[in-house]
Design an enzyme around this catalytic site. Structure first.
Site, PDB file in Angstrom:
ATOM      1  CG  HIS A   7      10.425   0.835  12.142  1.00 49.48           C
ATOM      2  ND1 HIS A   7      10.623  -0.512  11.931  1.00 49.48           N
ATOM      3  CD2 HIS A   7      10.141   0.974  13.457  1.00 49.48           C
ATOM      4  CE1 HIS A   7      10.478  -1.159  13.079  1.00 49.48           C
ATOM      5  NE2 HIS A   7      10.182  -0.277  14.010  1.00 49.48           N
ATOM      6  CB  SER A  36      -0.962  -0.006   1.197  1.00 49.41           C
ATOM      7  OG  SER A  36      -0.262   0.007   2.422  1.00 49.41           O
TER       8      SER A  36
END
Length: 244
Positions: free
Chosen positions: A126, A34
């Site tokens: 992250h 995504s």
């Protein structure tokens, strides 16, 4: 108003390239893709700034492959042996010739040779506020489970430069979100993913333009986000991004 991070004017292009040439961007992804999908769409609308020239994955069933295929972007699937022995690096340098590499949900440690070849030009995202909840094994639901187990009151995402260690490179940008009492790993992951989708394309654009990520993003989003969502980083956390 916060002072923008001092980032000198880095050209990410090869000296032989025209000054107006768009930055060549290579994506690496391991999963659904995504974030890769958002980057592809973002630069498709800004072809003068950057162009996604390929998507590489270590997962032959990665959803990211379908996103790239729909956009007509070249893909390549590789295994661990090719990743470790330098074959993938050779392919990258020979066939894709990127100026910027973006790890958009890519789970393997980047080999030292590739890090050295593209020092300061590999970005990773992250799903936590590093240095908390980073390192080997800290990805996906493992991160969000750890955040909840530690009873943190906030979480978020970090975009950083890549070095030879997991989640250890210099931080370029962070955004935060609250951790709510009723949160599960799934609900927290969805909230963090919203931040990833909002900011990764903008930070990649800032780097492609040679601008300070935090200052560029703040201008781009204006007052459309909560005032404390973007984490103000100390200026020394954003090192000069090297040219070629």
């Amino acid at each position: 108003a916060q002072e923008p991070h001092p980032v000198p004017d880095p050209s990410l292009r090869h000296p032989s390239a025209a000054a107006s040439a768009p930055v060549r961007i290579l994506l690496l992804a391991s999963g659904g893709g995504s974030n890769a999908e958002r980057i592809i769409a973002h630069f498709a609308a800004r072809p003068d700034v950057g162009r996604v020239v390929g998507l590489l994955t270590n997962n032959p069933t990665a959803g990211a492959l379908a996103h790239a295929a729909r956009a007509g972007i070249r893909t390549h699937v590789f295994d661990r042996a090719a990743w470790r022995d330098g074959s993938v690096q050779s392919l990258i340098e020979r066939e894709f010739r990127p100026d910027l590499i973006v790890l958009a949900g890519f789970l393997w440690l980047v080999p030292a040779g590739l890090v050295m070849a593209y020092a300061g030009r590999i970005l990773n995202i992250h799903p936590s506020l590093l240095p908390k909840f980073g390192g080997r094994g800290m990805h996906g639901h493992h991160v969000h489970e750890a955040v909840l187990a530690a009873r943190e009151t906030e979480s978020g995402m970090t975009i950083h430069l890549v070095n030879e260690h997991y989640d250890d490179g210099a931080t370029l940008f962070q955004a935060r979100c609250p951790v709510r009492p009723a949160d599960t790993p799934t609900t927290l992951a969805a909230r963090v993913l919203t931040l990833e989708h909002r900011y990764l394309p903008l930070v990649a654009e800032a780097v492609a333009r040679g601008e300070a990520p935090e200052a560029f993003v703040c201008r781009a989003v204006g007052h459309a986000v909560p005032p404390d969502e973007i984490v103000v980083l100390p200026s020394q956390s954003t090192p000069p991004l090297p040219g070629l």
